[in-house]
Write an enzyme that holds these catalytic residues in place. Structure first.
Site: not given
Length: 218
Positions: A44, A49-51, A54
């Site tokens: 998401k 974590g995804c930030t 990325s």
């Protein structure tokens, strides 16, 4: 495909056509014969974590370009959310909006998850490295966001080293584009052991050949 539906190393990467920001539309085939593709599935936009994951790909983008690799992020978010996420963190690569989970299902990463006793469907954080011939050359599962970009760069470096070794040894192109597993895991794997029929000592098969013939998904 593995039992979980994840494409195996050495097989053709599943094709898909998804909305992309900022390009509008994305087809995996547009890179065939041109570049390596690092396709990372994340759960998401804008979550911690995804930030982190990325932004680490962002910070290493020059190193990926030097390895002739294009980075593609894909999540079950909307195009609007992808646009906001990309712009907020200045991500210099394409993000794919997989709101209907077509890409995640094709790659076997749309799975049942659980949290605090509640089950739900979501994306398993997974990265696929796809060679210029459209073949899956590395699968990284259950990855940690921190330092994952460096892990993928290591896989690309080993792929590059294997390719150079094949050229020096006169291996045909179609063989050199065969199955490749990337760097060994932290714990011993089948790649580090002799192949069936080979002696423990004095085996003449080069490491790259062993990797291509025995390539467990990690």
């Amino acid at each position: 495909m593995t039992e979980s539906g994840i494409p195996e190393v050495g097989t053709k990467a599943p094709a898909f056509d998804l909305p992309a920001y900022p390009e509008g539309k994305f087809k995996l085939s547009q890179f065939k014969g041109k570049q390596n593709v690092v396709l990372y599935f994340y759960p998401k936009d804008a979550t911690p974590g995804c930030t982190t994951e990325s932004c680490e790909f962002r910070d290493h983008s020059a190193a990926f370009a030097a390895k002739d690799a294009v980075i593609i992020g894909i999540s079950p978010d909307t195009e609007k959310a992808q646009t906001k996420f990309k712009n907020k963190f200045t991500l210099p690569f394409t993000l794919l909006a997989d709101a209907e989970n077509k890409g995640a299902e094709a790659y076997g990463v749309w799975v049942e998850k659980s949290m605090y006793g509640t089950t739900y469907m979501g994306v398993a954080r997974t990265t696929f490295v796809i060679g210029p011939d459209g073949t899956v050359v590395r699968v990284l599962r259950r990855v940690k966001p921190e330092e994952h970009a460096a892990q993928v760069l290591e896989a690309l470096a080993e792929l590059e080293a294997c390719t150079e070794a094949d050229v020096e040894a006169g291996v045909e192109d179609d063989e050199s584009q065969a199955i490749y597993a990337g760097p060994a895991a932290a714990t011993p794997t089948a790649d580090s052991r002799p192949l069936p029929g080979q002696a423990e000592e004095g085996a003449s098969v080069r490491p790259c050949n062993a990797i291509r013939k025995r390539s467990p998904t990690t």
